[in-house]
Write a protein that holds these residues in place. Structure first.
Motif, PDB file in Angstrom:
ATOM      1  N   LEU A 187      33.185  26.585  28.002  1.00  0.00           N
ATOM      2  CA  LEU A 187      33.953  26.998  29.177  1.00  0.00           C
ATOM      3  C   LEU A 187      34.393  25.787  29.992  1.00  0.00           C
ATOM      4  O   LEU A 187      35.474  25.799  30.591  1.00  0.00           O
ATOM      5  CB  LEU A 187      33.120  27.939  30.046  1.00  0.00           C
ATOM      6  CG  LEU A 187      33.225  29.429  29.726  1.00  0.00           C
ATOM      7  CD1 LEU A 187      32.380  30.246  30.691  1.00  0.00           C
ATOM      8  CD2 LEU A 187      34.666  29.914  29.771  1.00  0.00           C
ATOM      9  N   ALA A 188      33.574  24.759  30.038  1.00  0.00           N
ATOM     10  CA  ALA A 188      33.976  23.533  30.731  1.00  0.00           C
ATOM     11  C   ALA A 188      35.219  22.937  30.077  1.00  0.00           C
ATOM     12  O   ALA A 188      36.163  22.508  30.764  1.00  0.00           O
ATOM     13  CB  ALA A 188      32.828  22.520  30.716  1.00  0.00           C
ATOM     14  N   ALA A 189      35.232  22.917  28.744  1.00  0.00           N
ATOM     15  CA  ALA A 189      36.415  22.428  28.025  1.00  0.00           C
ATOM     16  C   ALA A 189      37.618  23.322  28.295  1.00  0.00           C
ATOM     17  O   ALA A 189      38.763  22.851  28.387  1.00  0.00           O
ATOM     18  CB  ALA A 189      36.121  22.360  26.532  1.00  0.00           C
ATOM     19  N   HIS A 190      37.368  24.628  28.426  1.00  0.00           N
ATOM     20  CA  HIS A 190      38.438  25.580  28.727  1.00  0.00           C
ATOM     21  C   HIS A 190      39.034  25.295  30.107  1.00  0.00           C
ATOM     22  O   HIS A 190      40.259  25.351  30.303  1.00  0.00           O
ATOM     23  CB  HIS A 190      37.873  26.999  28.669  1.00  0.00           C
ATOM     24  CG  HIS A 190      38.913  28.057  28.522  1.00  0.00           C
ATOM     25  ND1 HIS A 190      38.624  29.400  28.516  1.00  0.00           N
ATOM     26  CD2 HIS A 190      40.257  27.982  28.395  1.00  0.00           C
ATOM     27  CE1 HIS A 190      39.732  30.096  28.377  1.00  0.00           C
ATOM     28  NE2 HIS A 190      40.743  29.261  28.310  1.00  0.00           N
ATOM     29  N   LEU A 191      38.160  24.987  31.068  1.00  0.00           N
ATOM     30  CA  LEU A 191      38.636  24.639  32.411  1.00  0.00           C
ATOM     31  C   LEU A 191      39.504  23.379  32.386  1.00  0.00           C
ATOM     32  O   LEU A 191      40.543  23.315  33.052  1.00  0.00           O
ATOM     33  CB  LEU A 191      37.444  24.424  33.345  1.00  0.00           C
ATOM     34  CG  LEU A 191      36.749  25.677  33.890  1.00  0.00           C
ATOM     35  CD1 LEU A 191      35.423  25.300  34.542  1.00  0.00           C
ATOM     36  CD2 LEU A 191      37.642  26.406  34.885  1.00  0.00           C
ATOM     37  N   ARG A 192      39.082  22.391  31.618  1.00  0.00           N
ATOM     38  CA  ARG A 192      39.868  21.157  31.526  1.00  0.00           C
ATOM     39  C   ARG A 192      41.226  21.416  30.882  1.00  0.00           C
ATOM     40  O   ARG A 192      42.241  20.839  31.301  1.00  0.00           O
ATOM     41  CB  ARG A 192      39.093  20.100  30.731  1.00  0.00           C
ATOM     42  CG  ARG A 192      37.831  19.616  31.434  1.00  0.00           C
ATOM     43  CD  ARG A 192      37.144  18.507  30.659  1.00  0.00           C
ATOM     44  NE  ARG A 192      35.904  18.109  31.297  1.00  0.00           N
ATOM     45  CZ  ARG A 192      35.810  17.297  32.334  1.00  0.00           C
ATOM     46  NH1 ARG A 192      36.924  16.770  32.844  1.00  0.00           N
ATOM     47  NH2 ARG A 192      34.645  16.979  32.868  1.00  0.00           N
ATOM     48  N   ALA A 193      41.258  22.281  29.879  1.00  0.00           N
ATOM     49  CA  ALA A 193      42.538  22.620  29.240  1.00  0.00           C
ATOM     50  C   ALA A 193      43.452  23.333  30.233  1.00  0.00           C
ATOM     51  O   ALA A 193      44.676  23.116  30.235  1.00  0.00           O
ATOM     52  CB  ALA A 193      42.287  23.490  28.010  1.00  0.00           C
ATOM     53  N   TRP A 194      42.880  24.181  31.081  1.00  0.00           N
ATOM     54  CA  TRP A 194      43.672  24.862  32.122  1.00  0.00           C
ATOM     55  C   TRP A 194      44.266  23.829  33.075  1.00  0.00           C
ATOM     56  O   TRP A 194      45.454  23.896  33.410  1.00  0.00           O
ATOM     57  CB  TRP A 194      42.772  25.854  32.858  1.00  0.00           C
ATOM     58  CG  TRP A 194      43.357  26.417  34.119  1.00  0.00           C
ATOM     59  CD1 TRP A 194      44.683  26.561  34.425  1.00  0.00           C
ATOM     60  CD2 TRP A 194      42.634  26.913  35.245  1.00  0.00           C
ATOM     61  NE1 TRP A 194      44.826  27.115  35.670  1.00  0.00           N
ATOM     62  CE2 TRP A 194      43.591  27.345  36.193  1.00  0.00           C
ATOM     63  CE3 TRP A 194      41.280  27.048  35.546  1.00  0.00           C
ATOM     64  CZ2 TRP A 194      43.214  27.897  37.417  1.00  0.00           C
ATOM     65  CZ3 TRP A 194      40.919  27.602  36.764  1.00  0.00           C
ATOM     66  CH2 TRP A 194      41.873  28.013  37.690  1.00  0.00           C
TER      67      TRP A 194
END
Length: 378
Positions: free
Chosen positions: A309-316
């Motif tokens: 999810l942290a990686a998902h936030l960075r992609a956002w």
């Protein structure tokens, strides 16, 4: 001959190097460029207002001192708030002068007049239209009574006219002297908050992979801090929206503030569910607020899901690789779900974690998709 110690020789330089950034930060905190710009605009407006007021004919110049007073209060962080405050002050001046004139015409004791002025001033403070202008109503009314003398009409007209002149000059100076826009700054802070939240998720994942219960306890209380972040961002967006209203610079620098408002709403939803995760994990660690169980194997899988999810936030935040990050996050959360259902235990806290993580992922996906569509649209 012995060589001087490099550490002792470089000590003064290192101390100076460490002091300089601190001094710069302190100076910036006490005298930020925005405040200096406001001060300069206010000084210019006051001088211009006094010069114009002193040049007015027919005795109006006798009240020229009131013109810079009007310019002094045309201070604010946005052009809209300055213009609104000036209009409210002008209305308050007119009402105050009228109230003072009315008290002069009424033949009642001076104590009663002051009482009436005070009562009217308090009542008017409830009028949203007047805003801060309500505070000047009793002041101007008392000034008209005290200093109007044999020519109260002339005093009221001169004082109110000169003060209003200062207000108008202040608004015009702020309109011409590069009125600030806060939209890009608000957008930057939102992006920074997304990245900081991703870092918090990564820290939480590292905590789950370490000793249990962990020695570090601060993460369990992150909730209030994260909510404070979102509240501050919402204030930034409101100020950014205000800074664009009536601002001539906004026509030449387009920016979608509503898109930022939607991002803040998404962050608020993410933080809300993140707090659920923190509560569940702190309960597993210290049985507070309720006792639940998450064993070592489950913690490892939960850490993977939170990392994803942290990686998902960075992609956002970067608007890059969103689909891949979303897929990786979905797989990691599904793995956590499988861990929960295959080892079902009544006291397990994984169900709450899985629900919260899925809700976070879904909210990020919706906001990222909306942001990407806005970027692609002409």
């Amino acid at each position: 001959m012995a060589r001087p110690s490099s550490s002792s020789a470089g000590a003064p330089e290192s101390r100076a190097a460490s002091i300089a950034p601190k001094a710069k930060r302190a100076l910036y905190r006490w005298l930020p460029p925005d405040r200096i710009a406001i001060a300069v605009r206010t000084a210019i407006a006051a001088m211009v207002a006094l010069a114009i007021g002193a040049a007015l004919p027919d005795g109006l110049s006798d009240y020229a001192y009131a013109a810079p007073l009007g310019a002094f209060i045309t201070v604010g962080t946005t052009f809209f708030t300055i213009a609104r405050a000036a209009l409210q002050q002008a209305l308050g001046l007119v009402l105050g002068a009228a109230l003072g004139m009315a008290m002069l015409w009424i033949d009642i004791p001076a104590l009663a007049k002051i009482g009436i002025i005070g009562a009217v001033g308090v009542v008017l403070q409830g009028a949203a239209t007047l805003g801060i202008g309500a505070s000047v109503v009793p002041v101007v009314a008392v000034l008209v009574i005290l200093f109007g003398g044999a020519d109260p009409d002339g005093y009221a007209t001169g004082y109110v006219g000169q003060f209003t002149l200062g207000l108008v000059v202040g608004v015009l100076v702020n309109a011409l002297a590069r009125p600030p826009l806060w939209d890009r700054e608000a957008h930057r802070r939102i992006n920074s908050a997304v990245l900081e939240l991703a870092e918090r998720f990564e820290e939480l994942a590292d905590t789950l992979r370490g000793e249990w219960p962990p020695e570090r306890e601060d993460w369990a209380g992150w909730g209030a801090e994260l909510e404070g972040w979102v509240d501050a961002l919402a204030d930034d967006v409101r100020e950014a929206r205000e800074s664009r209203r009536l601002n001539p610079r906004a026509k030449f620098r387009p920016h979608d503030v509503e898109r930022d408002a939607e991002a803040v709403a998404a962050l608020r939803a993410v933080v809300h569910r993140a707090i659920d995760v923190l509560d569940a994990l702190s309960s597993a660690a210290w049985a507070e607020p309720v006792a639940v169980s998450i064993d070592e194997a489950e913690r490892q899988v939960a850490a993977d899901a939170i990392d994803a999810l942290a990686a998902h936030l960075r992609a956002w935040e970067e608007l890059d690789g969103i689909e891949q990050a979303s897929d990786a996050s979905a797989k990691a959360i599904d793995a956590l779900y499988e861990e929960a259902v295959t080892r079902a235990r009544p006291e397990s806290g994984l169900a709450a974690v899985v629900f919260a993580l899925r809700a976070i992922r879904s909210r990020i996906d919706r906001e990222a998709a909306s942001a990407a569509s806005q970027v692609q649209s002409p």
